[in-house]
Design a protein around this motif. Structure first.
Motif, PDB file in Angstrom:
ATOM      1  N   ASP A  29       0.813  -1.220   0.000  1.00 38.65           N
ATOM      2  CA  ASP A  29       0.000   0.000   0.000  1.00 38.65           C
ATOM      3  C   ASP A  29       0.847   1.271   0.000  1.00 38.65           C
ATOM      4  N   GLY A  30       2.163   1.115  -0.100  1.00 33.99           N
ATOM      5  CA  GLY A  30       3.044   2.274  -0.169  1.00 33.99           C
ATOM      6  C   GLY A  30       3.620   2.718   1.165  1.00 33.99           C
ATOM      7  N   THR A  31       3.230   2.082   2.256  1.00 38.02           N
ATOM      8  CA  THR A  31       3.754   2.438   3.578  1.00 38.02           C
ATOM      9  C   THR A  31       5.212   1.987   3.706  1.00 38.02           C
ATOM     10  N   PRO A  32       6.104   2.867   4.145  1.00 36.74           N
ATOM     11  CA  PRO A  32       7.500   2.452   4.334  1.00 36.74           C
ATOM     12  C   PRO A  32       7.607   1.345   5.382  1.00 36.74           C
ATOM     13  N   VAL A  33       8.410   0.333   5.085  1.00 39.13           N
ATOM     14  CA  VAL A  33       8.655  -0.763   6.034  1.00 39.13           C
ATOM     15  C   VAL A  33      10.156  -1.032   6.144  1.00 39.13           C
ATOM     16  N   ASN A  34      10.952   0.003   5.887  1.00 39.97           N
ATOM     17  CA  ASN A  34      12.404  -0.185   5.895  1.00 39.97           C
ATOM     18  C   ASN A  34      12.928  -0.574   7.273  1.00 39.97           C
ATOM     19  N   ALA A  35      12.349  -0.016   8.339  1.00 37.83           N
ATOM     20  CA  ALA A  35      12.807  -0.364   9.683  1.00 37.83           C
ATOM     21  C   ALA A  35      12.431  -1.804  10.027  1.00 37.83           C
ATOM     22  N   VAL A  36      11.238  -2.231   9.611  1.00 38.24           N
ATOM     23  CA  VAL A  36      10.786  -3.601   9.905  1.00 38.24           C
ATOM     24  C   VAL A  36      11.684  -4.603   9.197  1.00 38.24           C
ATOM     25  N   ARG A  37      11.834  -4.422   7.891  1.00 33.79           N
ATOM     26  CA  ARG A  37      12.639  -5.376   7.131  1.00 33.79           C
ATOM     27  C   ARG A  37      14.093  -5.348   7.569  1.00 33.79           C
ATOM     28  N   GLY A  38      14.592  -4.134   7.838  1.00 33.23           N
ATOM     29  CA  GLY A  38      15.977  -4.025   8.283  1.00 33.23           C
ATOM     30  C   GLY A  38      16.214  -4.728   9.606  1.00 33.23           C
ATOM     31  N   LEU A  39      15.283  -4.566  10.555  1.00 31.17           N
ATOM     32  CA  LEU A  39      15.449  -5.219  11.855  1.00 31.17           C
ATOM     33  C   LEU A  39      15.390  -6.738  11.729  1.00 31.17           C
ATOM     34  N   LEU A  40      14.456  -7.256  10.944  1.00 27.84           N
ATOM     35  CA  LEU A  40      14.372  -8.708  10.764  1.00 27.84           C
ATOM     36  C   LEU A  40      15.648  -9.252  10.138  1.00 27.84           C
ATOM     37  N   ASP A  41      16.205  -8.517   9.182  1.00 26.48           N
ATOM     38  CA  ASP A  41      17.472  -8.956   8.588  1.00 26.48           C
ATOM     39  C   ASP A  41      18.626  -8.860   9.594  1.00 26.48           C
ATOM     40  N   PHE A  42      18.592  -7.820  10.445  1.00 22.97           N
ATOM     41  CA  PHE A  42      19.599  -7.717  11.502  1.00 22.97           C
ATOM     42  C   PHE A  42      19.556  -8.961  12.392  1.00 22.97           C
ATOM     43  N   ILE A  43      18.342  -9.340  12.811  1.00 25.78           N
ATOM     44  CA  ILE A  43      18.204 -10.477  13.724  1.00 25.78           C
ATOM     45  C   ILE A  43      18.692 -11.753  13.052  1.00 25.78           C
ATOM     46  N   ALA A  44      18.328 -11.923  11.778  1.00 26.54           N
ATOM     47  CA  ALA A  44      18.784 -13.114  11.052  1.00 26.54           C
ATOM     48  C   ALA A  44      20.311 -13.175  11.013  1.00 26.54           C
ATOM     49  N   ARG A  45      20.951 -12.039  10.752  1.00 25.53           N
ATOM     50  CA  ARG A  45      22.413 -12.000  10.683  1.00 25.53           C
ATOM     51  C   ARG A  45      23.034 -12.265  12.061  1.00 25.53           C
ATOM     52  N   LEU A  46      22.459 -11.694  13.092  1.00 27.43           N
ATOM     53  CA  LEU A  46      22.982 -11.888  14.447  1.00 27.43           C
ATOM     54  C   LEU A  46      22.882 -13.351  14.867  1.00 27.43           C
ATOM     55  N   VAL A  47      21.740 -13.966  14.581  1.00 23.99           N
ATOM     56  CA  VAL A  47      21.550 -15.377  14.936  1.00 23.99           C
ATOM     57  C   VAL A  47      22.508 -16.253  14.142  1.00 23.99           C
ATOM     58  N   GLN A  48      22.652 -15.946  12.863  1.00 26.72           N
ATOM     59  CA  GLN A  48      23.549 -16.729  12.006  1.00 26.72           C
ATOM     60  C   GLN A  48      24.998 -16.628  12.472  1.00 26.72           C
ATOM     61  N   ASP A  49      25.431 -15.426  12.819  1.00 26.44           N
ATOM     62  CA  ASP A  49      26.836 -15.209  13.156  1.00 26.44           C
ATOM     63  C   ASP A  49      27.198 -15.598  14.588  1.00 26.44           C
ATOM     64  N   HIS A  50      26.244 -15.477  15.522  1.00 22.66           N
ATOM     65  CA  HIS A  50      26.599 -15.616  16.938  1.00 22.66           C
ATOM     66  C   HIS A  50      25.900 -16.776  17.640  1.00 22.66           C
ATOM     67  N   ARG A  51      24.954 -17.397  17.010  1.00 24.72           N
ATOM     68  CA  ARG A  51      24.325 -18.630  17.491  1.00 24.72           C
ATOM     69  C   ARG A  51      23.874 -18.577  18.955  1.00 24.72           C
ATOM     70  N   PRO A  52      23.040 -17.619  19.329  1.00 24.24           N
ATOM     71  CA  PRO A  52      22.532 -17.616  20.700  1.00 24.24           C
ATOM     72  C   PRO A  52      21.546 -18.764  20.919  1.00 24.24           C
ATOM     73  N   ASP A  53      21.469 -19.234  22.148  1.00 21.93           N
ATOM     74  CA  ASP A  53      20.448 -20.223  22.517  1.00 21.93           C
ATOM     75  C   ASP A  53      19.162 -19.529  22.952  1.00 21.93           C
ATOM     76  N   GLU A  54      19.340 -18.326  23.491  1.00 16.15           N
ATOM     77  CA  GLU A  54      18.202 -17.537  23.961  1.00 16.15           C
ATOM     78  C   GLU A  54      18.336 -16.123  23.402  1.00 16.15           C
ATOM     79  N   LEU A  55      17.194 -15.492  23.154  1.00 18.36           N
ATOM     80  CA  LEU A  55      17.208 -14.140  22.596  1.00 18.36           C
ATOM     81  C   LEU A  55      16.012 -13.376  23.138  1.00 18.36           C
ATOM     82  N   VAL A  56      16.263 -12.150  23.593  1.00 14.37           N
ATOM     83  CA  VAL A  56      15.189 -11.287  24.087  1.00 14.37           C
ATOM     84  C   VAL A  56      15.290  -9.934  23.408  1.00 14.37           C
ATOM     85  N   ALA A  57      14.171  -9.499  22.824  1.00 17.68           N
ATOM     86  CA  ALA A  57      14.074  -8.152  22.263  1.00 17.68           C
ATOM     87  C   ALA A  57      13.601  -7.237  23.387  1.00 17.68           C
ATOM     88  N   CYS A  58      14.492  -6.394  23.893  1.00 14.43           N
ATOM     89  CA  CYS A  58      14.176  -5.510  25.021  1.00 14.43           C
ATOM     90  C   CYS A  58      13.633  -4.184  24.489  1.00 14.43           C
TER      91      CYS A  58
END
Length: 306
Positions: A29-58
């Motif tokens: 619908d034209g609404t910017p979602v750059n922060a949403v997509r960017g954050l999800l990609d950040f989390i994917a990269r962090l999990v891939q690189d650092h392999r946490p067993d537990e994760l909390v979004a504070c």
């Protein structure tokens, strides 16, 4: 088995995503979602690189707690967009970012990633409480240097500070703190309050910058030692340092409570276990379709499964 905990300073990361990903990234619908997509990609990269067993979004349930403002009224005052007697101040954030925050929260919930915010406290305080309770290694992902105070080799707590996206991180342990600032984690609180921080509305002690603060802490041990030196005519403070510190007594008396993150936040029940599959796949599919998040969602799903 020792479990590695990763704590996200979520607002810090989605602000970085917002400014790092073009706002041409939009929903159908034209609404910017750059922060949403960017954050999800950040989390994917962090999990891939650092392999946490537990994760909390504070989360920041209260980005400018009243108890901090009572002690230092200028605390984050320059960020206030609207102040109302009936409710909390509203933080001035970009117009196209604020509508994305509920989508971020819904996506985290759909994935089953623990999300914690507590009324009256900032995300930093939630992070401080969780880090203090952790039984194993802790990785704190933040672009806020204030959280350097939680770095502890003994407790295996370190800060992953993004330099470029989250692909290039400064792994901040005690050795890095000593090299860059001449202090350890707890000593960073004293350094920060002496130096001040315009971005947080902390005035600091006039004339005491970062280098001078580090030298004073090296000479006198900690803030109490520095203030004791002010009262000791034989101490090796310069006349100007003695005068400035003496005049800043009222600020120095309250600043530690403002700068130091809370360690006793009353946390709600939660499960920090990193999910292998989305907790609510249908809700996640709806979010992906409605907001054009397909690629970012698929990447994080694949990373979690791996």
């Amino acid at each position: 088995m020792t479990r590695r905990l990763m704590l996200l300073d979520t607002a810090s990361l989605y602000f970085r995503a917002y400014f790092g990903v073009p706002d041409s990234v939009r929903a159908p619908d034209g609404t910017p979602v750059n922060a949403v997509r960017g954050l999800l990609d950040f989390i994917a990269r962090l999990v891939q690189d650092h392999r946490p067993d537990e994760l909390v979004a504070c989360m920041d349930a209260d980005w400018r707690p009243h108890w901090r403002v009572e002690l230092i009224p200028s605390y984050k005052a320059h960020r206030v967009a609207v102040e109302t007697p009936a409710g909390p101040d509203e933080e001035e954030i970009p117009d196209t970012l604020s509508p994305q925050v509920p989508v971020i929260e819904a996506a985290l919930d759909a994935f089953g990633i623990a999300r914690i915010g507590v009324a009256g406290y900032e995300a930093d305080d939630v992070i401080g409480t969780l880090a203090g309770r952790a039984a194993g290694p802790v990785d704190i992902v933040t672009g806020d240097r204030d959280l350097y105070q939680l770095v502890s080799d003994a407790r295996q707590a370190r800060v992953l500070y993004p330099l470029k996206g989250v692909g290039t991180l400064q792994i901040t342990d005690e050795a890095v703190l000593r090299e860059k600032y001449g202090v350890d984690g707890p000593g960073y609180v004293d350094l920060a309050l002496l130096r001040g921080d315009p971005s947080d509305g902390l005035p600091g002690v006039p004339g005491i910058g970062e280098k001078t603060a580090a030298k004073l802490l090296d000479a006198f041990g900690d803030l109490d030692g520095i203030m004791a030196a002010v009262d000791d005519p034989a101490s090796k403070l310069t006349p100007s340092q003695r005068k400035r510190l003496d005049e800043a007594r009222a600020y120095v008396a309250v600043a530690p409570k403002v700068v130091r993150v809370a360690s006793d936040v009353p946390l709600p029940p939660f499960d920090a276990t990193l999910p292998k599959t989305p907790a609510h796949p249908e809700a996640l599919a709806d979010l992906a379709r409605n907001w054009g998040l397909g690629g970012a969602v698929d990447r994080l799903v694949s990373t979690l499964r791996a």
